[in-house]
Scaffold this motif. Sequence first.
Motif, PDB file in Angstrom:
ATOM      1  N   ARG A   1      36.891  29.901  11.685  1.00 44.55           N
ATOM      2  CA  ARG A   1      37.678  28.728  11.089  1.00 44.55           C
ATOM      3  C   ARG A   1      37.151  27.371  12.105  1.00 44.55           C
ATOM      4  NH1 ARG A   1      43.539  30.458  12.143  1.00 44.55           N
ATOM      5  NH2 ARG A   1      42.645  30.712  14.502  1.00 44.55           N
TER       6      ARG A   1
ATOM      7  N   LEU B   1      30.315  20.830  10.816  1.00 48.37           N
ATOM      8  CA  LEU B   1      31.719  20.248  11.514  1.00 48.37           C
ATOM      9  C   LEU B   1      32.495  21.221  12.428  1.00 48.37           C
ATOM     10  CD1 LEU B   1      33.183  17.717   9.183  1.00 48.37           C
ATOM     11  CD2 LEU B   1      31.970  17.094  11.285  1.00 48.37           C
TER      12      LEU B   1
ATOM     13  N   VAL C   1      35.691  22.522  14.034  1.00 44.49           N
ATOM     14  CA  VAL C   1      36.950  21.828  14.052  1.00 44.49           C
ATOM     15  C   VAL C   1      37.689  22.949  15.051  1.00 44.49           C
ATOM     16  CG1 VAL C   1      39.101  21.713  12.501  1.00 44.49           C
ATOM     17  CG2 VAL C   1      36.846  21.583  11.613  1.00 44.49           C
ATOM     18  N   PRO C   2      38.541  22.324  15.870  1.00 45.82           N
ATOM     19  CA  PRO C   2      39.360  23.008  16.778  1.00 45.82           C
ATOM     20  C   PRO C   2      40.383  24.061  16.180  1.00 45.82           C
ATOM     21  CG  PRO C   2      39.378  20.781  17.327  1.00 45.82           C
ATOM     22  CD  PRO C   2      38.629  20.599  16.332  1.00 45.82           C
ATOM     23  N   PHE C   3      40.083  25.040  16.633  1.00 47.07           N
ATOM     24  CA  PHE C   3      41.388  26.117  16.378  1.00 47.07           C
ATOM     25  C   PHE C   3      41.204  27.263  17.481  1.00 47.07           C
ATOM     26  CE2 PHE C   3      40.514  25.097  11.857  1.00 47.07           C
ATOM     27  CZ  PHE C   3      41.514  25.042  11.200  1.00 47.07           C
ATOM     28  N   GLU C   4      42.226  28.081  17.788  1.00 49.14           N
ATOM     29  CA  GLU C   4      42.261  28.760  18.938  1.00 49.14           C
ATOM     30  C   GLU C   4      41.325  29.961  18.591  1.00 49.14           C
ATOM     31  OE1 GLU C   4      46.238  29.590  19.614  1.00 49.14           O
ATOM     32  OE2 GLU C   4      46.695  27.594  20.494  1.00 49.14           O
TER      33      GLU C   4
ATOM     34  N   LYS D   1      47.064  21.842  17.195  1.00 50.23           N
ATOM     35  CA  LYS D   1      45.823  23.094  17.217  1.00 50.23           C
ATOM     36  C   LYS D   1      46.691  24.253  17.205  1.00 50.23           C
ATOM     37  CE  LYS D   1      44.162  24.514  20.767  1.00 50.23           C
ATOM     38  NZ  LYS D   1      43.483  24.311  22.328  1.00 50.23           N
ATOM     39  N   GLU D   2      47.832  24.692  17.746  1.00 53.19           N
ATOM     40  CA  GLU D   2      48.596  25.655  17.617  1.00 53.19           C
ATOM     41  C   GLU D   2      48.966  25.850  16.366  1.00 53.19           C
ATOM     42  OE1 GLU D   2      50.667  27.190  21.374  1.00 53.19           O
ATOM     43  OE2 GLU D   2      52.250  26.847  19.907  1.00 53.19           O
TER      44      GLU D   2
ATOM     45  N   PHE E   1      47.791  24.691  13.570  1.00 56.90           N
ATOM     46  CA  PHE E   1      46.530  24.860  12.574  1.00 56.90           C
ATOM     47  C   PHE E   1      46.220  26.391  12.709  1.00 56.90           C
ATOM     48  CE2 PHE E   1      45.970  20.312  11.784  1.00 56.90           C
ATOM     49  CZ  PHE E   1      46.512  20.196  10.746  1.00 56.90           C
ATOM     50  N   SER E   2      46.097  26.875  14.066  1.00 53.07           N
ATOM     51  CA  SER E   2      45.765  28.366  14.303  1.00 53.07           C
ATOM     52  C   SER E   2      46.666  29.237  13.771  1.00 53.07           C
ATOM     53  CB  SER E   2      45.519  28.214  15.667  1.00 53.07           C
ATOM     54  OG  SER E   2      44.568  27.281  16.346  1.00 53.07           O
TER      55      SER E   2
ATOM     56  N   MET F   1      44.119  31.568   7.412  1.00 56.40           N
ATOM     57  CA  MET F   1      43.105  30.838   6.765  1.00 56.40           C
ATOM     58  C   MET F   1      41.938  32.029   6.380  1.00 56.40           C
ATOM     59  SD  MET F   1      40.920  27.757   8.294  1.00 56.40           S
ATOM     60  CE  MET F   1      39.435  26.915   7.344  1.00 56.40           C
ATOM     61  N   TYR F   2      41.213  31.556   5.229  1.00 55.58           N
ATOM     62  CA  TYR F   2      40.110  32.486   4.699  1.00 55.58           C
ATOM     63  C   TYR F   2      40.748  34.037   4.064  1.00 55.58           C
ATOM     64  CZ  TYR F   2      36.467  29.861   6.940  1.00 55.58           C
ATOM     65  OH  TYR F   2      35.720  28.718   7.192  1.00 55.58           O
ATOM     66  N   TYR F   3      41.644  34.574   5.135  1.00 59.52           N
ATOM     67  CA  TYR F   3      42.040  35.839   4.478  1.00 59.52           C
ATOM     68  C   TYR F   3      43.454  35.928   4.523  1.00 59.52           C
ATOM     69  CZ  TYR F   3      40.361  36.315   9.386  1.00 59.52           C
ATOM     70  OH  TYR F   3      39.729  36.383  10.644  1.00 59.52           O
TER      71      TYR F   3
ATOM     72  N   LEU G   1      45.572  27.956   4.387  1.00 57.59           N
ATOM     73  CA  LEU G   1      44.548  27.265   4.633  1.00 57.59           C
ATOM     74  C   LEU G   1      43.317  27.614   3.827  1.00 57.59           C
ATOM     75  CD1 LEU G   1      44.640  25.829   8.257  1.00 57.59           C
ATOM     76  CD2 LEU G   1      45.428  24.510   6.050  1.00 57.59           C
TER      77      LEU G   1
ATOM     78  N   ARG H   1      38.862  27.021   3.195  1.00 54.96           N
ATOM     79  CA  ARG H   1      37.514  26.722   4.016  1.00 54.96           C
ATOM     80  C   ARG H   1      37.366  25.236   3.618  1.00 54.96           C
ATOM     81  NH1 ARG H   1      32.612  26.448   1.803  1.00 54.96           N
ATOM     82  NH2 ARG H   1      33.132  27.809  -0.111  1.00 54.96           N
TER      83      ARG H   1
ATOM     84  N   ARG I   1      38.720  21.933   6.139  1.00 50.96           N
ATOM     85  CA  ARG I   1      38.496  21.798   7.467  1.00 50.96           C
ATOM     86  C   ARG I   1      38.277  20.304   7.753  1.00 50.96           C
ATOM     87  NH1 ARG I   1      33.978  23.279   8.810  1.00 50.96           N
ATOM     88  NH2 ARG I   1      34.323  24.228  10.903  1.00 50.96           N
ATOM     89  N   ARG I   2      37.566  19.536   7.003  1.00 44.58           N
ATOM     90  CA  ARG I   2      37.424  18.147   7.180  1.00 44.58           C
ATOM     91  C   ARG I   2      38.910  17.311   7.305  1.00 44.58           C
ATOM     92  NH1 ARG I   2      32.522  16.831   3.106  1.00 44.58           N
ATOM     93  NH2 ARG I   2      31.299  18.580   3.884  1.00 44.58           N
TER      94      ARG I   2
ATOM     95  N   ILE J   1      41.344  18.591   8.280  1.00 44.04           N
ATOM     96  CA  ILE J   1      42.035  19.099   9.569  1.00 44.04           C
ATOM     97  C   ILE J   1      41.459  18.269  10.638  1.00 44.04           C
ATOM     98  CG2 ILE J   1      42.321  20.915  11.133  1.00 44.04           C
ATOM     99  CD1 ILE J   1      42.742  22.779   8.650  1.00 44.04           C
ATOM    100  N   LEU J   2      40.275  18.214  10.730  1.00 40.35           N
ATOM    101  CA  LEU J   2      39.453  17.469  11.699  1.00 40.35           C
ATOM    102  C   LEU J   2      40.248  15.868  11.775  1.00 40.35           C
ATOM    103  CD1 LEU J   2      37.101  17.651  13.818  1.00 40.35           C
ATOM    104  CD2 LEU J   2      35.689  16.884  12.079  1.00 40.35           C
TER     105      LEU J   2
END
Lengths: 209, 364
Positions: A152, A160, A162-165, B102-103, B105-106, B110-112, B121, B123, B126-127, B129-130
């Motif tokens: 991720r 880019l 992007v911060p994720f844990e 961050k917690e 969004f984590s 995402m993806y699966y 979420l 792919r 990501r922009r 989110i940034l």
Amino acid sequence: MNLPAVRTIELFLIFFFGIRKRIRHLPDDPCIVAANHNSSLDTYVLASLLSPSHRARTRVLAAKDTFKQGFAGWFARKTLNVVLVERKPAGHHDPLLEPRQLLAGGFSLILYPEGTRGEPGRMEHFKRGVGVLATAFPDTPVWPVFIRGVERCLARSEYLAVPFEIGLEIGAAPLYGRDFLANATDVREASKQFTEALETAVRTLGHDH
Amino acid sequence: MIALFNLRHYLILLVLYVAPALKFLRDGDRGALVFVGSAVGFLFLFSIVCRIAAIRKVPNYQEVIDRTKTWYWMIGVFLVTMAFNRGISFAALAFMSFSALKEYFSLLPMYYPDARGRTLLRRHDRRAILLCYLSIPIMFYLAYVKWYNLYILIVPVYIALLIPFLLVMENQSENFLVSASVILWGVILFVFLLGHSAFLVNLSPLLLFYGIFLTEARDVVVYMFGKATAPVIARHPDSAFWKAYDIRIAPQISPKKNVGSALLTIATIMLMSLAYQPFLPAFPLGRMSVGVSLLIGALVGVMGMVGDLVGSAFKRDLGVKDSGTVLPGHGGVIDRIGSLCFTLPVIFHLCYFLYFPAFHQRGL
């Protein structure tokens, strides 16, 4: 590894991304760390599993075709001191000659048996090379590691970060080539079985949670 | 006798608490000293509870100990970052907001797909989110330079426009609506609403201490009331009073939270708020009145409960027990500060409206 550079990147990752792991460092003995590969950040994340003195004796295997040229290659060579390995060797020379010499010299290796970062979140089948090394050095522990969530942050064909844990799952015990040599009919069979067992171990770590 | 910390940690903690206390003493900041004192008082109380729990070997006593230890660290770090330098305070609050976002969004699959077969979420998000992360330094800088007008419209106007802008540039319509709303909700909660903590510092740092103290006290008090009354309720299955007490607020979200404990908690927080009212500083339009302090107590009681339930609903929806693991005994950052997103903006806007003439300036 270039210790200050890797430490800087590691601190950046810890501060802005966060690396969750259950143990602080792997044992300092020479070992092979085999992990799934999804991102350019993987090696810097894995470096956090090694103590500073261990990092100084650790090399990273990288594909020659990708890392010989370009900015990414230059950066990896400067910060990680990678060992370039040919993915599709031509001729009769041994592509794993340098890794063998390093293991014989008491170095640790970080490698990605998938051989490629692949699609985000999808693990490819492991290539045979890790089994060949493990059976050639039957007493070197091979640690299966699953890196979670890093696809991720920075996946292939992304630029880019992007911060994720990020999470690191480390196998409860390492795999040894000797256990497979004892059961198999020949070395080739043992290395094949080892590669399959390692792949299963990494996948299990990934599905545990 | 169990030791909560080793010697090195004791010494670090001593510095974390004594240095800010000395600073407040030198400044003659009576209000801040009262907050430090009561925080330390509560911590000592918890430590005694820990020891009793350890001696009586109550179930999960290790979790109580972990939680208390983490409280010591969190309050110490908070005091040290708040006491000395305004820039450091704002940077620390910005980092708190970043950690929570961050917690958040984590946690989102995402993806699966997650265990429930759902992906929130993509792919392509990501922009956007940034962008949310990048808004944090901007928002806290605006708070630092006290530019309220711009702060208050950046998220509802510019972020709300930029997120869909970045998303449509990715040329993906599938799950677009889910992504847009999930991302925007994260920024609103953990940047915009939590960022009001920085504006509370602008009104008066004591007001932030007051808001955080009441909110966190509410979380602890409601837990204690719940624990203390559960055996009593079980002993009186036929009593009309205890039946009324035990009406569940939202059993689908949080099976144990009942009306009685919630009301008792609101009353307790109102009294706590009243007790601290004399130590709050004078604002431009006068001191906080007794009535307003009671109102703030009630608002914290209600909004804290709402924040608590929102946290539970959100975690239950994602199928996780805790939002993270960074705070041993508590879970994640969101578990601890989630309710602040709901209480601090309310306290800020009420005080700003009632006691600061700047709010009432008309113009344009």
